[in-house]
Enzyme design. Structure first.
Site, PDB file in Angstrom:
ATOM      1  N   LEU A 338      39.647  40.559  37.234  1.00 39.10           N
ATOM      2  CA  LEU A 338      40.763  39.725  36.801  1.00 39.10           C
ATOM      3  C   LEU A 338      41.478  39.099  37.994  1.00 39.10           C
ATOM      4  CD1 LEU A 338      42.051  42.256  34.119  1.00 39.10           C
ATOM      5  CD2 LEU A 338      40.726  40.172  33.706  1.00 39.10           C
ATOM      6  N   PRO A 339      42.289  38.055  37.753  1.00 40.11           N
ATOM      7  CA  PRO A 339      42.861  37.281  38.864  1.00 40.11           C
ATOM      8  C   PRO A 339      43.841  38.029  39.757  1.00 40.11           C
ATOM      9  CG  PRO A 339      42.899  36.016  36.832  1.00 40.11           C
ATOM     10  CD  PRO A 339      42.530  37.406  36.455  1.00 40.11           C
ATOM     11  N   THR A 369      41.183  41.804  43.185  1.00 39.21           N
ATOM     12  CA  THR A 369      42.029  41.934  44.363  1.00 39.21           C
ATOM     13  C   THR A 369      43.449  42.097  43.845  1.00 39.21           C
ATOM     14  OG1 THR A 369      40.581  40.585  45.717  1.00 39.21           O
ATOM     15  CG2 THR A 369      42.838  40.858  46.476  1.00 39.21           C
ATOM     16  N   LYS A 444      40.898  46.217  50.945  1.00 39.43           N
ATOM     17  CA  LYS A 444      40.564  44.837  50.592  1.00 39.43           C
ATOM     18  C   LYS A 444      41.630  43.861  51.090  1.00 39.43           C
ATOM     19  CE  LYS A 444      38.845  41.318  48.195  1.00 39.43           C
ATOM     20  NZ  LYS A 444      37.718  40.532  48.715  1.00 39.43           N
ATOM     21  N   LYS A 513      47.630  33.714  48.364  1.00 30.29           N
ATOM     22  CA  LYS A 513      47.991  34.906  47.601  1.00 30.29           C
ATOM     23  C   LYS A 513      47.547  36.182  48.319  1.00 30.29           C
ATOM     24  CE  LYS A 513      46.013  36.622  43.974  1.00 30.29           C
ATOM     25  NZ  LYS A 513      45.389  36.791  42.635  1.00 30.29           N
TER      26      LYS A 513
END
Length: 574
Positions: A338-339, A369, A444, A513
Site C-alpha cells: 500500500l502507498p 514503505t 527501509k 515522502k
C-alpha cells in the site's frame, strides 16, 4: 497545457523564480514577472516565449503586493497561479555579523512577503468566483554563510501548493473551474513537507524506491551493480536470525504449536506445525503488489487478491476477492502493498478491515514503505489477537520484482519469518532479519534517505560540471574512479547524460515522502537531521517546477532549470 491561465511569479529576476516563469510560459501561461530588480524582471519577461509583463515590487510591502496583483488583472483579466518565491538579495554579512536590521529584512521577505501574497491571491480567487493554485518557496540567496542556517534551510523550499496542468480548486475547498480526476490532484494547496504532492491510489505505484545493488531504477538493463547474494539467504544482526537459507532448508526445528480448526474448516498454523500449503492473499495490486503477486502465482502457488481498481487481480493472475474482509478471512499469509501509513491504517483498522477479520495463527506482512511508529502500533494491535505482524521493507524496484530478486529487510519474530519461507521465496533474492517490530521499516527509511541524498547531490554536481564546460561522460568516469562514487553515478547518470531518464521508477513526490519519513523517524529517535535539507530542497524544487509525478531522476532538470535552463544532454537526444 496551461493555455489561458495567468501566473504571477515573485522573485523572478533569476534563480528559482526565473526558472518557474520560463516553465509556466513554455506551457502556455501568461506570466507577470515580479522582482525588486525592475531591470532584471523586464529582462526575464522579454525572454519568455509567451505573453508577459514585468513589475518592480518589494514583496514585503503591502502596497506593492496589491499593485502587482492589480497589474495581473489589468493586463490579463484574472489570476490563476501564484508562485510566491520570496528570496533575499544584497551584500549581507556572514551570519555571526548579521545586523538586526538585516535580519528584519530577511524575516520580512521570507515570512511577511508570503503572507501578503497568499492573502492577496485568496482575495483575488474569491473575487473571481473560482479557485487557483499557490506555491511558496523561500531562500537566502546572497547571505554569505547561509549554510549555517541548516534548520531554516530544511524548510526553505517547502511547497505549500503545486502549479501543474491548470487544475484548480476554490479557496473554500469546493470544486473550482477545473478539477482533477480525483482528490489530491495537482493544483490543490498542500500544507508543508509532511504531505507533498498527490496521494497515490490504494495499491498504485509507490515506494519501490531505492534500488538494490542488483536491481535497476526503471529499466532491466543496467548490470553495473554488485551481484545478488545467494538466493533467499537470511541475514541478521548479532543475536537475531542468521545462517538460514530458504533455498537449502537449513532451518532449526520449528517452535512447538498446537493446532485448532480455523475458518473455512482449515486448521490455522499453530506452534508445533507448519502449513504445507498456506493460502496467500495480497491487498494492493499496483506497481509493486501486482508484480509480486504475479511472481508468486508463477511459482505455482495460488493467490487471492484485492484492489479497488477492477481487473488488477486478474491482470496479476490472482483470484479477485470482493472485499478486504473476505480476503482476510480466507488467507493464512496476508501481504500488504500500500502507498503509506495513512492508507495502511485505514485498511487495517477500518470498519470490517484486516484487524477485525484476522485470527489467531495468521501472519500479516506489510511490504509497504511506512512510518515505523505506525508499524509498531499495528504490531501491538495484531498481537492482541494472536496474529504475527511482520514489516518487510523492499528494495530493488519494478525490475527486481519482475525478476524475483528483491531485497527484503524484515522486522518481526524469527518464527514468523521461518513460516514465510515459501511465500517470500518467489519474489526475493535476499532477506535480512533486522530485529523486532519496526526494524524492517526503519531500515527501509534509512536506505531510501541515502538514495535521495546521492541522487540529489549527484544531480547538483553534474549541473555545475555542465555549466563549467566539463564533459559529462568524463566527469562520471572520474566520480566512479574516486571517492564520490555512489549508486547514482554508477547506474543512473550514465544514461541520463545521454537523455535517457530511465522512466518508470519512483516519482519526485514519493521521494520527498521518503525524506519526510526519515526526518520524522530521526525526530522520534532524538537524532539531529543535519543532512536532510539538501534532498528536501531538491525534490521540493522538482515538485514546484512541474516534475512532481515524473521519475525522481528528473530532479536534475529542476536544478538545471534553476541554474538557467541547463541540461546534461543535447536537446536532440532528449
Amino acid at each position: 497545457m496551461l493555455e489561458g491561465k495567468v501566473a504571477v511569479v515573485t522573485g523572478a529576476a533569476g534563480g528559482i523564480g526565473a526558472a518557474s516563469a520560463r516553465r509556466l510560459s513554455s506551457e502556455g501561461a501568461s506570466v507577470v514577472v515580479v522582482d525588486l530588480d525592475q531591470d532584471g524582471a523586464e529582462k526575464v519577461a522579454a525572454e519568455l516565449p509567451g505573453p508577459a509583463v514585468a513589475v518592480g515590487a518589494d514583496v514585503s510591502r503591502e502596497e506593492d503586493v496589491e499593485r502587482y496583483t492589480r497589474v495581473a488583472v489589468e493586463h490579463f483579466g484574472r489570476l490563476d497561479l501564484h508562485h510566491l518565491n520570496a528570496g533575499i538579495t544584497g551584500p549581507f554579512a556572514e551570519l555571526p555579523d548579521l545586523s538586526v536590521t538585516e535580519f528584519d529584512h530577511v524575516m520580512g521577505v521570507n515570512l511577511r512577503g508570503p503572507f501578503l501574497g497568499v492573502r492577496a491571491a485568496f482575495r483575488r480567487f474569491q473575487a473571481q468566483g473560482g479557485g487557483g493554485a499557490i506555491v511558496i518557496t523561500a531562500s537566502i540567496a546572497s547571505l554569505r554563510g547561509s549554510h549555517d542556517l541548516l534548520a531554516y534551510q530544511t524548510s526553505k523550499h517547502g511547497v505549500l501548493g503545486l502549479m501543474r496542468r491548470g487544475d484548480v480548486r476554490r479557496a473554500d475547498g469546493r470544486a473550482g473551474q477545473r478539477r482533477g480526476p480525483r482528490s489530491g490532484a495537482d493544483g490543490v494547496v498542500h500544507r508543508g513537507a509532511g504531505r507533498v504532492g498527490r496521494r497515490q491510489r490504494h495499491g498504485s505505484a509507490r515506494h519501490d524506491g531505492s534500488v538494490a545493488p542488483h536491481g535497476n531504477p526503471g529499466r532491466d538493463r543496467v548490470r553495473r551493480g554488485l551481484p545478488a547474494q545467494c538466493r533467499c539467504r537470511v541475514r541478521a544482526r548479532r543475536g537475531g536470525v542468521g545462517g538460514r537459507r530458504f533455498g537449502d532448508r537449513q532451518h532449526g526445528p520449528p517452535v512447538g504449536r498446537r493446532g485448532r480448526v480455523g475458518h473455512h474448516g482449515r486448521r490455522s498454523a499453530r506452534k508445533g506445525e507448519r502449513m504445507s500449503t498456506p493460502r496467500i492473499g495480497v491487498i494492493g495490486l499496483g506497481n509493486m503488489g501486482g508484480r509480486i503477486t504475479r511472481r508468486i502465482v508463477e511459482s505455482g502457488q495460488p493467490v487471492t487478491g484485492y484492489d479497488p481498481v477492477p481487473g488488477r487481480a486478474e491482470e496479476a493472475g490472482a483470484t479477485a476477492a470482493a472485499s478486504v474482509a473476505e480476503l482476510t478471512r480466507a488467507a493464512d499469509h496476508l501481504l500488504l502493498s500500500l502507498p503509506d501509513s495513512t492508507v495502511i491504517e485505514k485498511v487495517v483498522l477500518g470498519e470490517d478491515g484486516v484487524l477485525a477479520n484476522s485470527r489467531d495463527g495468521q501472519i500479516v506482512v506489510d511490504l509497504s514503505t511506512a512510518a515505523p511508529s505506525s508499524t509498531v502500533k499495528l504490531h501491538e494491535a495484531f498481537a492482541a489477537r494472536g496474529v504475527e505482524f511482520v514489516d518487510a521493507g523492499i528494495s530493488g524496484g519494478a525490475a527486481a520484482a519482475d525478476k524475483g530478486t528483491l531485497t527484503l529487510m524484515v522486522g518481526g519474530s524469527a518464527d514468523a519469518l521461518t513460516h514465510l519461507e515459501k511465500t517470500l521465496e518467489p519474489f526475493s533474492a535476499t532477506v535480512f532479519a533486522m530485529g523486532g517490530s519496526g526494524a524492517g521499516h526503519t531500515t527501509k527509511v534509512l536506505n531510501n534517505f541515502l538514495n535521495a541524498v546521492s541522487l540529489a547531490a549527484t544531480a547538483e554536481t553534474l549541473v555545475a560540471g555542465k555549466k563549467a564546460g566539463l564533459d559529462m561522460h568524463r566527469l562520471l568516469e572520474v566520480f566512479n574512479a574516486s571517492t564520490g562514487v555512489n549508486f547514482a553515478t554508477l547506474n543512473r547518470f550514465p544514461h541520463i547524460v545521454d537523455g535517457d531518464y530511465l522512466e518508470g521508477g519512483l516519482t519526485s513526490t514519493l521521494m520527498m515522502k521518503d525524506v519526510v519519513l526519515y526526518v520524522n523517524r530521526l525526530r522520534e529517535l532524538g537524532v539531529p537531521t543535519l543532512n536532510s535539507a539538501g534532498p528536501m530542497a531538491s525534490f521540493a524544487l522538482a515538485q514546484s517546477l512541474g516534475y512532481a509525478d515524473q521519475i525522481s531522476n528528473r530532479v536534475v532538470d529542476a536544478i538545471g532549470d534553476a541554474a538557467g535552463g541547463v541540461r546534461l544532454h543535447d536537446e536532440e537526444a532528449r
